[in-house]
Every structure is written in structure tokens, then in C-alpha cells.
Write a protein that holds these residues in place. Structure first.
Motif, PDB file in Angstrom:
ATOM      1  N   ALA A 153      79.722   0.726 -59.709  1.00  0.00           N
ATOM      2  CA  ALA A 153      79.837   1.803 -60.696  1.00  0.00           C
ATOM      3  C   ALA A 153      78.510   2.011 -61.432  1.00  0.00           C
ATOM      4  CB  ALA A 153      80.958   1.486 -61.689  1.00  0.00           C
ATOM      5  N   GLU A 154      77.851   0.907 -61.760  1.00  0.00           N
ATOM      6  CA  GLU A 154      76.559   1.016 -62.454  1.00  0.00           C
ATOM      7  C   GLU A 154      75.524   1.698 -61.554  1.00  0.00           C
ATOM      8  OE1 GLU A 154      75.743   0.526 -65.489  1.00  0.00           O
ATOM      9  OE2 GLU A 154      77.425  -0.633 -66.293  1.00  0.00           O
ATOM     10  N   ALA A 155      75.541   1.348 -60.269  1.00  0.00           N
ATOM     11  CA  ALA A 155      74.601   1.942 -59.323  1.00  0.00           C
ATOM     12  C   ALA A 155      74.853   3.449 -59.197  1.00  0.00           C
ATOM     13  CB  ALA A 155      74.727   1.262 -57.961  1.00  0.00           C
ATOM     14  N   TYR A 156      76.116   3.819 -59.144  1.00  0.00           N
ATOM     15  CA  TYR A 156      76.507   5.228 -59.072  1.00  0.00           C
ATOM     16  C   TYR A 156      75.931   5.987 -60.268  1.00  0.00           C
ATOM     17  CZ  TYR A 156      79.705   9.257 -58.820  1.00  0.00           C
ATOM     18  OH  TYR A 156      80.232  10.514 -58.751  1.00  0.00           O
ATOM     19  N   LYS A 157      76.146   5.413 -61.457  1.00  0.00           N
ATOM     20  CA  LYS A 157      75.646   6.042 -62.678  1.00  0.00           C
ATOM     21  C   LYS A 157      74.122   6.177 -62.639  1.00  0.00           C
ATOM     22  CE  LYS A 157      76.508   3.980 -66.457  1.00  0.00           C
ATOM     23  NZ  LYS A 157      76.975   2.854 -67.272  1.00  0.00           N
ATOM     24  N   TRP A 158      73.492   5.104 -62.185  1.00  0.00           N
ATOM     25  CA  TRP A 158      72.033   5.075 -62.134  1.00  0.00           C
ATOM     26  C   TRP A 158      71.518   6.187 -61.223  1.00  0.00           C
ATOM     27  CZ3 TRP A 158      69.228   3.709 -57.600  1.00  0.00           C
ATOM     28  CH2 TRP A 158      67.843   3.548 -57.796  1.00  0.00           C
ATOM     29  N   LEU A 159      72.162   6.350 -60.069  1.00  0.00           N
ATOM     30  CA  LEU A 159      71.701   7.333 -59.090  1.00  0.00           C
ATOM     31  C   LEU A 159      71.920   8.769 -59.586  1.00  0.00           C
ATOM     32  CD1 LEU A 159      70.588   7.752 -56.221  1.00  0.00           C
ATOM     33  CD2 LEU A 159      72.939   7.814 -55.409  1.00  0.00           C
ATOM     34  N   PHE A 160      73.129   9.041 -60.074  1.00  0.00           N
ATOM     35  CA  PHE A 160      73.456  10.430 -60.395  1.00  0.00           C
ATOM     36  C   PHE A 160      72.947  10.883 -61.760  1.00  0.00           C
ATOM     37  CE2 PHE A 160      76.346   9.668 -56.886  1.00  0.00           C
ATOM     38  CZ  PHE A 160      76.133  10.820 -56.144  1.00  0.00           C
ATOM     39  N   ARG A 161      72.672   9.921 -62.630  1.00  0.00           N
ATOM     40  CA  ARG A 161      72.071  10.318 -63.899  1.00  0.00           C
ATOM     41  C   ARG A 161      70.556  10.329 -63.805  1.00  0.00           C
ATOM     42  NH1 ARG A 161      74.612   7.477 -69.102  1.00  0.00           N
ATOM     43  NH2 ARG A 161      73.585   5.688 -68.163  1.00  0.00           N
ATOM     44  N   GLY A 162      70.050   9.611 -62.798  1.00  0.00           N
ATOM     45  CA  GLY A 162      68.602   9.435 -62.707  1.00  0.00           C
ATOM     46  C   GLY A 162      67.884  10.487 -61.887  1.00  0.00           C
ATOM     47  N   THR A 163      68.646  11.354 -61.222  1.00  0.00           N
ATOM     48  CA  THR A 163      67.987  12.415 -60.441  1.00  0.00           C
ATOM     49  C   THR A 163      68.407  13.761 -61.010  1.00  0.00           C
ATOM     50  OG1 THR A 163      69.820  12.311 -58.873  1.00  0.00           O
ATOM     51  CG2 THR A 163      67.831  11.091 -58.294  1.00  0.00           C
ATOM     52  N   PRO A 164      67.501  14.754 -60.958  1.00  0.00           N
ATOM     53  CA  PRO A 164      67.829  16.058 -61.554  1.00  0.00           C
ATOM     54  C   PRO A 164      68.995  16.724 -60.833  1.00  0.00           C
ATOM     55  CG  PRO A 164      65.485  15.894 -61.084  1.00  0.00           C
ATOM     56  CD  PRO A 164      66.140  14.735 -60.417  1.00  0.00           C
ATOM     57  N   LEU A 165      69.834  17.376 -61.622  1.00  0.00           N
ATOM     58  CA  LEU A 165      70.980  18.078 -61.056  1.00  0.00           C
ATOM     59  C   LEU A 165      70.526  19.130 -60.047  1.00  0.00           C
ATOM     60  CD1 LEU A 165      73.943  18.781 -60.897  1.00  0.00           C
ATOM     61  CD2 LEU A 165      73.707  20.074 -63.001  1.00  0.00           C
ATOM     62  N   LEU A 166      69.422  19.810 -60.376  1.00  0.00           N
ATOM     63  CA  LEU A 166      68.917  20.870 -59.495  1.00  0.00           C
ATOM     64  C   LEU A 166      68.615  20.300 -58.113  1.00  0.00           C
ATOM     65  CD1 LEU A 166      68.314  23.823 -59.522  1.00  0.00           C
ATOM     66  CD2 LEU A 166      66.041  23.344 -60.424  1.00  0.00           C
ATOM     67  N   LEU A 206      77.873  19.341 -58.886  1.00  0.00           N
ATOM     68  CA  LEU A 206      78.202  19.323 -60.310  1.00  0.00           C
ATOM     69  C   LEU A 206      79.162  18.179 -60.630  1.00  0.00           C
ATOM     70  CD1 LEU A 206      78.730  23.155 -60.963  1.00  0.00           C
ATOM     71  CD2 LEU A 206      76.818  21.772 -61.757  1.00  0.00           C
ATOM     72  N   SER A 207      80.192  17.980 -59.787  1.00  0.00           N
ATOM     73  CA  SER A 207      81.214  16.963 -60.076  1.00  0.00           C
ATOM     74  C   SER A 207      80.631  15.563 -60.058  1.00  0.00           C
ATOM     75  CB  SER A 207      82.354  17.025 -59.058  1.00  0.00           C
ATOM     76  OG  SER A 207      82.914  18.299 -59.043  1.00  0.00           O
ATOM     77  N   LEU A 208      79.858  15.255 -59.010  1.00  0.00           N
ATOM     78  CA  LEU A 208      79.326  13.902 -58.894  1.00  0.00           C
ATOM     79  C   LEU A 208      78.372  13.604 -60.048  1.00  0.00           C
ATOM     80  CD1 LEU A 208      78.743  13.574 -55.052  1.00  0.00           C
ATOM     81  CD2 LEU A 208      80.682  12.820 -56.425  1.00  0.00           C
ATOM     82  N   HIS A 209      77.553  14.595 -60.388  1.00  0.00           N
ATOM     83  CA  HIS A 209      76.617  14.426 -61.485  1.00  0.00           C
ATOM     84  C   HIS A 209      77.362  14.244 -62.806  1.00  0.00           C
ATOM     85  CE1 HIS A 209      73.745  15.996 -64.572  1.00  0.00           C
ATOM     86  NE2 HIS A 209      72.912  15.255 -63.879  1.00  0.00           N
ATOM     87  N   GLU A 210      78.321  15.131 -63.048  1.00  0.00           N
ATOM     88  CA  GLU A 210      79.046  15.098 -64.319  1.00  0.00           C
ATOM     89  C   GLU A 210      79.878  13.823 -64.463  1.00  0.00           C
ATOM     90  OE1 GLU A 210      78.628  16.922 -66.767  1.00  0.00           O
ATOM     91  OE2 GLU A 210      80.320  16.393 -68.056  1.00  0.00           O
TER      92      GLU A 210
END
Lengths: 271, 261
Positions: A87-100, A144-148
Motif C-alpha cells: 500500500a505504501e509503494a502504491y501511494k509512493w508511485l501514484f502520488r509521486g508522478t504527475p497526473l498528466l 484519475l481513479s488510481l491517482h486519486e
């Protein structure tokens, strides 16, 4: 009694009034605003269609992200180091790269996986999907979903942490199973913290959906762009789109107020 | 003190050499204790003596590191099959806990539910009772603790004493065979202690089996059948309440009682 005179405040008020009046004056008299064009397009079929797509994206994204967010939050809270780590890795990946970047990535997923399928040995193919047939809407929803969901995970976790430890313990002592305790006692109380933050996320998401115009999904902004690329009435159409964003945000704000009031039951005296 | 006939052969709570550590801190260093049916036992002792931890071991809120704890003849947290003890699954452990009521120092009422809904929660969710039946039961329990008129109040609208009485009603609604109290009056304003103790006295008179961690020495002396004095993770002295509190034999017990009485 003679009240003290707030000259400084009067002066500030006067300056502000002048500025506001000036802005109203210029927007009313400057013909380049083309208010007639704004009104003409405000309920244009393409604009309304784009608005519907924007709303669909916002609602679906928030629903999917909330579900994934709750699961992620539970993983982060759990005692299992693997669940927590993933879960932490998921957060790190999707919060750490730009949504665009993520949106463009999902739109071009076929370059990476031309065909996506799930099969089990002996059972056969359960599910198959051609990467080439990914639509802009699917790519947008996915991105959008994965990022959010990475952000929702943090919000849900914060809400759960805000519920006193004794609440879960009392439920446990009463003989409730872990999922009953979470679903009936902890989550409903966590919502009091989760909902206001999620309300902000919804309002943010409504506007963030405009990013998907880069993958040519005709949501509100892209629809406006599609029109002004033909007519060159750029400013009026941006105003049209902004009017709708503002209108929906205002409605969402009112809805949030009533929802929070309902969830605050039992906490009246603590407000 | 109770005139209830004892039918079953095994006691309600039987603790043998209970040991419990939190990390490197040894909290319980071999506790032996027996609580019979209908008996009221008060655990007294200084803070950090392990009273509350021991209480929480009885309903498996804490797992023990060594020893044997059984409630009503069944090992707590385990199931005996043949000669082996199998650790219970969460759902099974939950079912066992449902038979033991617990009242907490800080009440722990569900803050998003009214008093009535708090009391109904267990019967509806755990005992799978019909709502109408559960509501009758819950109202009866609220009546018993004298708070039927507060059924629709949220916990935040009740005084500490009232909250604790609702918490007792909530525990009673599970129709438990054993009630555990973890310092039930320690978080209350002094003037509210009486109403909670009175409710507990009434339960004791009815023959409810109760284990009470408390600092209320007069309650322990008047209501408990037996008092157990714990210090430093061991039982220092135990016996009939009047003897332990009125005429303590151990020097440590005398010192403690001298400080609190």
C-alpha cells in the motif's frame, strides 16, 4: 459613547470598492468579452455534453477512488508488513508522478501491453482486452481513479485514526467481528473527518478532470476548445466553461454542508 | 454472600499462573485466581500493578504469554480438542467474548449512536435479534439503570455517570454470564460516582458474577465477596473483603490501604 473611527478600514474599503467597480465596468464595456457569444454557447449542445462527461468522470472517479482508498487505508493500518508495504509503494508511485503523465501513460498503454488478458492454467482465459481498444474515457477514468485513490487512502486513514481506540475495543469486547467493528462503529465515526476532506477532493476533482482534454476526451474544457478552435472565440468559451465549473462547485459546496451536518450527529455539543 | 446454588462444577473464571509481558516489561508474573459463579471479586492495588491487564486477559482483549485462563470451563482464546489447544479464529473468539460483558473506565459508548441504539447494537448485530425484540430488551435495561428517559440522547448529551450507566445497560443487554469492570468510576466527577456504584450494587444483589478493578475501597469492602490485592504483577493478598480491607496481613497491603483509605 463615541466609537473610535476606523479611518484605515474606510480607506481600504474605498479602494476595494473602486477596484471591484472597475472590474465590473471593464468586463461590461470591453466588447472583447463578447457576452452575447457567452450566452449563446452557455447551453450549447456540445458544452452540455461536455458537462455531462465531466460530471460522469468526477462521480465515477471519486466512487472508485474511495473504494480503493478504503482498501489501501485498511492495508496501511494492518499488522501485516507485506500489505502495508504494498500500500505504501502504491501511494509512493501514484502520488509521486504527475497526473498528466499518468493520463498520457494509460492512454498509450497499448505500446506496453498490446493485449491484456487473465488466464488460469486448466481453466482457460477469463478475460482478455486489447490495449489498442482503450478509449479516452477508460484511460481518463483509470488515470484519475488510481491517482486519486492514493490521496483518498491518506484521508481515510486519517479519519480512522481520529476515532478513539476505545470505540473499537468496546465493539470487540461486545463480541463484534473485526469487519463488523470497522463497518458499524469505526468507519461511520471516521466519516465525520473523512467527508469534509473528501468534499474538497470532489471539488478539486471536478476541475482536475479538465486535464483529460490532453487525451482528446470531450469533457467540458475540451468541448469548449473544440468550439473555439473553429470560431476563435477563445475568451468567451473559456468563460462558458468557467461558469459551469463555478456553478457545479457551488452546488457541491451546499451539498457538503448538509452532509456534514447529518454526519455530525452526536457531536453537537463538541462543535 | 450469595445464596445462589452452584450447579456446574467448574468455576466461572479460573486463572492459573497467568503471565503477560509488553515487550520486555513483565506485567503479570504468574497470577492464580478463581472466581465462582455469583461471586463479586474486587481487584485492588496501585497503578501499574497489572489489575487492568489481568482483567483484559479474561475476555481475551490481551493474549497471555503463559499460563491457563478459562471462563466457564472453556479456555480463553483456545479450543480444546483432544490434548491440544487450538487458537480460535477471530469470529470464534468474538462469539466467546459476547458472553462476557465489559465496562470501561472511559465508558466507550458509541458516540454516533443514541443511548438506546448503543444498548441495541449488541443484541442486533452480535445476537442477531429482531429489531423490535432488541428494542424492548434495550429499553428494559435502560429502565433498570434508571435512564429510560434518556433513550434518545447521544452520549455527548449525558453526564459521565449517566454514560457509565448506559454502558452497564449495554453490557447487560448481551445477557452475559460474567461482567468485567475496569475502573468504572475512575473517570467520573466525585459526585457522580455514587449512582454508578449503586447500579453495580444492585447487580451484585441479583447474583451477577462480577470482577471489578476499582479504587473504591468502601465498595470493595461492602459489596465484594472477596478482594484481591495485586502489586508488581503478583497477587500479594486475597481473601474475604472484610478481612483484606479491615485486617490486612501483608505489610504491602497495609501500606497501600493506609494511603488510600
Amino acid at each position: 459613547m463615541v466609537r473610535r473611527r476606523a479611518y484605515g478600514r474606510w480607506f481600504a474599503d474605498a479602494v476595494l470598492v473602486l477596484i471591484v467597480l472597475g472590474l465590473i465596468w471593464t468586463s461590461a464595456t470591453n466588447p472583447n468579452f463578447q457576452w452575447d457569444v457567452v450566452f449563446q454557447y452557455l447551453t450549447h449542445q456540445m458544452i452540455l455534453g461536455g458537462l455531462v462527461t465531466t460530471l460522469q468522470l468526477t462521480v465515477l472517479t471519486m466512487v472508485i477512488a474511495s473504494v480503493i482508498g478504503v482498501v489501501l487505508a485498511l492495508m496501511i493500518i494492518s499488522d501485516d508488513p507485506w500489505l502495508r508495504g504494498v500500500a505504501e509503494a502504491y501511494k509512493w508511485l501514484f502520488r509521486g508522478t504527475p497526473l498528466l503523465v499518468q493520463l498520457i501513460f494509460w492512454f498509450n498503454i497499448s505500446a506496453l501491453y498490446p493485449k491484456i488478458s487473465l488466464s488460469i492454467a486448466g481453466v482457460g482465459e477469463l478475460f482478455s482486452f486489447s490495449g489498442n481498444s482503450i478509449t479516452p474515457f477508460m484511460a481518463a477514468l483509470l488515470g484519475l481513479s488510481l491517482h486519486e485513490s492514493a490521496y483518498m487512502a491518506e484521508i481515510v486513514r486519517g479519519g480512522v485514526m481520529a476515532v478513539g481506540h476505545g470505540q473499537g475495543e468496546a465493539a470487540k469486547a461486545m463480541g463484534m467481528k473485526p469487519m463488523q467493528t470497522f463497518g458499524r462503529i469505526v468507519l461511520p465515526q471516521a466519516l465525520r473527518v473523512i467527508v469534509p476532506a473528501t468534499g474538497n477532493q470532489v471539488i478539486l476533482m471536478l476541475k482536475t478532470t479538465s486535464l483529460v482534454s490532453v487525451i482528446a476526451l470531450p469533457e467540458l474544457l475540451y468541448s469548449a476548445q473544440a468550439i473555439y478552435s473553429r470560431t476563435f472565440e477563445i475568451i468567451p468559451l473559456l468563460i462558458v466553461a468557467s461558469c459551469w465549473y463555478l456553478a457545479v462547485c457551488s452546488i457541491l459546496g451546499v451539498g457538503q454542508y448538509y452532509l456534514e451536518r447529518r454526519l455530525g450527529r452526536g457531536h453537537k455539543s463538541k462543535r | 454472600m450469595t445464596n445462589q446454588t452452584v450447579i456446574a462444577t467448574h468455576p466461572m473464571v479460573e486463572a492459573r499462573n497467568i503471565q503477560k509481558s509488553f515487550g520486555t516489561v513483565e506485567v503479570l508474573k504468574g497470577i492464580d485466581m478463581v472466581v465462582d459463579r455469583g461471586e463479586v471479586v474486587c481487584l485492588i492495588g496501585p497503578s501499574g500493578s497489572g489489575k487492568s491487564t489481568f482483567l483484559r486477559c479474561i475476555n481475551h482483549l490481551e493474549t497471555i504469554n503463559a499460563g491457563m485462563m478459562s471462563v466457564d470451563g472453556e479456555p480463553v482464546g483456545y479450543e480444546k480438542r483432544g490434548n491440544l489447544l487450538y487458537e480460535l479464529r477471530e469470529s470464534q473468539a468474538a462469539a466467546r467474548r459476547a458472553q462476557i460483558g465489559m465496562v470501561f473506565q472511559h465508558f466507550n459508548l458509541f458516540e454516533h449512536k443514541t443511548a438506546l441504539k448503543n444498548v441495541m447494537e449488541g443484541p442486533v448485530v452480535v445476537r442477531r435479534m429482531r429489531r423490535s425484540r432488541a428494542k424492548e430488551l434495550a429499553m428494559a435495561q435502560l429502565e433498570k439503570v434508571g435512564l429510560a428517559h434518556k433513550a434518545d440522547a447521544y452520549p455527548s448529551e449525558l453526564s459521565g455517570g449517566q454514560q457509565q450507566r448506559v454502558a452497564i445497560a449495554r453490557a447487560l443487554a448481551m445477557e452475559p454470564k460474567l461482567l468485567l469492570f475496569d475502573e468504572p468510576t475512575s473517570a467520573l466527577d466525585p459526585e457522580l460516582v455514587g449512582e454508578v456504584l449503586e447500579t453495580m450494587r444492585a447487580l451484585a444483589r441479583e447474583g451477577m458474577t462480577m470482577v471489578v478493578v476499582t479504587h473504591e475501597m468502601s465498595f470493595a469492602r461492602d459489596v465484594a465477596d472477596r478482594v484481591v490485592f495485586m502489586d508488581g504483577g503478583v497477587v500479594v493478598e486475597s481473601g474475604p473483603s472484610r478481612d483484606v480491607i479491615g485486617n490486612p496481613q501483608n505489610a504491602r497491603t497495609r501500606e497501600f490501604l493506609g494511603n488510600v483509605l
